[in-house]
Design an enzyme around this catalytic site. Structure first.
Site, PDB file in Angstrom:
ATOM      1  N   LYS A  24       0.823  -1.222   0.000  1.00  0.00           N
ATOM      2  CA  LYS A  24       0.000   0.000   0.000  1.00  0.00           C
ATOM      3  C   LYS A  24       0.855   1.269   0.000  1.00  0.00           C
ATOM      4  O   LYS A  24       0.614   2.194  -0.776  1.00  0.00           O
ATOM      5  CB  LYS A  24      -0.923   0.025   1.227  1.00  0.00           C
ATOM      6  CG  LYS A  24      -1.990  -1.033   1.268  1.00  0.00           C
ATOM      7  CD  LYS A  24      -2.957  -0.799   2.420  1.00  0.00           C
ATOM      8  CE  LYS A  24      -2.325  -0.887   3.795  1.00  0.00           C
ATOM      9  NZ  LYS A  24      -1.790  -2.221   4.111  1.00  0.00           N
ATOM     10  N   ASN A  76      -3.204   6.478   5.645  1.00  0.00           N
ATOM     11  CA  ASN A  76      -2.269   5.719   6.469  1.00  0.00           C
ATOM     12  C   ASN A  76      -0.823   6.123   6.189  1.00  0.00           C
ATOM     13  O   ASN A  76       0.095   5.428   6.588  1.00  0.00           O
ATOM     14  CB  ASN A  76      -2.458   4.215   6.182  1.00  0.00           C
ATOM     15  CG  ASN A  76      -2.061   3.354   7.354  1.00  0.00           C
ATOM     16  OD1 ASN A  76      -2.330   3.685   8.506  1.00  0.00           O
ATOM     17  ND2 ASN A  76      -1.423   2.233   7.071  1.00  0.00           N
ATOM     18  N   HIS A 113      -3.435  -9.228  10.416  1.00  0.00           N
ATOM     19  CA  HIS A 113      -4.313  -8.452  11.310  1.00  0.00           C
ATOM     20  C   HIS A 113      -5.567  -9.239  11.715  1.00  0.00           C
ATOM     21  O   HIS A 113      -6.605  -8.641  12.027  1.00  0.00           O
ATOM     22  CB  HIS A 113      -4.749  -7.136  10.646  1.00  0.00           C
ATOM     23  CG  HIS A 113      -3.629  -6.316  10.114  1.00  0.00           C
ATOM     24  ND1 HIS A 113      -2.610  -5.847  10.908  1.00  0.00           N
ATOM     25  CD2 HIS A 113      -3.362  -5.884   8.852  1.00  0.00           C
ATOM     26  CE1 HIS A 113      -1.759  -5.155  10.165  1.00  0.00           C
ATOM     27  NE2 HIS A 113      -2.183  -5.181   8.918  1.00  0.00           N
TER      28      HIS A 113
END
Length: 430
Positions: free
Chosen positions: A120, A143, A189
């Site tokens: 990302k 982010n 996650h």
């Protein structure tokens, strides 16, 4: 800062006053909202004395509130704020949702939203760089970089490039990206999703579900994503490795900051995304050639006595570290930390590139046991010992690679601190 008249005279609670929380409070206050703030740290609350109400939303009557804003780090599956807000019919949202609400009041613009388990940050920074190189007004957030609400609105024709974790998407309900990019989905996650991979996957896919039907949806190797003035997938072929003949766009050898098969995939998606917002092949090629890469992501720190030292501290799971292993030969691999999954995962297929391994951190003994008999392995426990051992063993033409395949929290505050320590240790070898 980015504000919206839609927030004026509405009541919001902000839980957590770190970077994005502070930016959110300032934007809401500037818009004329009535804000309740809370942070467990007294020093974080102190600047808001006299400026807005201070109190724990968990103890507040939230009747009539328009939203409770939390940081992406708040685990919605276990934190009591979610059921408390639900009992009042109040949505729990993040700063990205506030940005989405502010969009109708900003100069005409586009949004590129990028999600995926790995890649990302690189893809977000690359898209931003290509746009900036082409002279398009652009900024990046989410982010990465500064909190989006802290940034100044772009002028007409600007492009906001947002890196979006699943946590941020979970807190967002109305972000209609002009271009939405899904890079990949691998198990990660899962503690936030009660161990359920399908829930994690569904979280990522919500980025598409929020889009209008006529907006761009980009997924790996989806030939429908292009208007097809040229075949972007031909740069590497569908195996991610086969190079086409050089054209104006070029091939991966022309892009020094984008080496390795994983960066080939990141480049493919960045090319598709920037083509979707209207850039030409020549403009995209210029950005690809001049992109220098991100700190801690296959960052070449130095070459000492013919040995390359590469900082890939952002490789925090096996799927993220495998591409780094594939990008080099004769690797002295430093790995370990706080493991996110058992085993070597996708790194297993790349062990032929590894000349020796040096394990660190909590997962070190487990990795050493898995590697024993397959590559020479030394249990070093700490990064300084690993660097010393790897540097002593490496020969000209070898690469010392920190790509831990693990989180850092057993020994470091975050992967950045781990990477910075590695940089300091390499500097000490000169």
């Amino acid at each position: 800062m980015i504000t919206s008249p839609a927030w004026k005279d509405k009541k919001y609670a902000v839980l957590g006053l770190a970077r994005s929380g502070r930016a959110t409070v300032e934007a809401l206050l500037a818009a004329g909202a009535d804000v309740l703030v809370w942070d467990d740290r007294e020093e974080a609350r102190e600047p808001y004395n006299g400026r807005c109400a201070i109190g724990d939303p968990l103890e507040a009557d939230l009747t009539g509130y328009a939203g409770v804003i939390v940081s992406p780090g708040v685990p919605l599956n276990t934190h009591p704020i979610k059921p408390h807000a639900d009992s009042f019919g109040v949505p729990v949202i993040g700063d990205i949702e506030l940005f989405a609400q502010a969009r109708p009041h900003l100069p005409p613009h586009k949004v590129v939203g990028i999600t995926g388990t790995n890649g990302k940050s690189t893809t977000t920074a690359l898209v931003h760089h290509i746009l900036k190189t082409a002279g398009v007004p652009t900024t990046m957030g989410g982010n990465i970089g500064l909190p989006i609400l802290e940034q100044e609105p772009l002028p007409e024709g600007g492009v906001y490039v947002l890196e979006l974790s699943s946590y941020q998407i979970d807190l967002t309900y109305s972000l209609d990206c002009d271009v939405a990019v899904l890079l990949n989905i691998t198990p990660d996650h899962l503690d936030r999703y009660d161990g359920d991979f399908e829930r994690y996957r569904a979280s990522k896919l919500r980025l598409f579900e929020m889009q209008s039907e006529d907006h761009w949806r980009l997924e790996p190797f989806d030939r429908l994503v292009m208007t097809d003035p040229w075949d972007v997938w031909g740069v590497f072929g569908e195996d991610g490795k086969t190079h086409r003949d050089a054209t104006v766009l070029g091939s991966q050898e022309d892009w020094p900051g984008l080496q390795g098969p994983h960066n080939g995939e990141n480049a493919q998606m960045a090319i598709a995304a920037t083509e979707a917002v209207g850039l030409s092949e020549e403009e995209i090629a210029s950005g690809l050639r001049t992109y220098s890469g991100l700190p801690h992501r296959m960052e070449r720190l130095a070459e000492i006595a013919g040995v390359a030292y590469v900082n890939d501290s952002k490789g925090t799971n096996t799927a993220a570290s495998a591409p780094a292993l594939a990008a080099f030969d004769k690797i002295h691999w430093i790995l370990g930390g706080l493991a996110k999954e058992p085993g070597l995962g996708e790194c297993e297929a790349e062990l032929g590139h590894v000349k020796a391994a040096y394990t660190i951190g909590k997962a070190g003994p487990d990795f050493a046991a898995l590697l024993e008999g397959r590559v020479p392995v030394e249990q070093c426990e700490t990064l300084d010992r690993a660097v010393t051992s790897a540097a002593a063993a490496a020969q000209a033409g070898d690469t010392v690679l920190l790509s831990p395949a693990c989180a850092s929290f057993d020994q470091y505050q975050d992967f950045e601190k781990r990477g910075e320590h590695f940089r300091e240790l390499v500097e000490g070898l000169k």
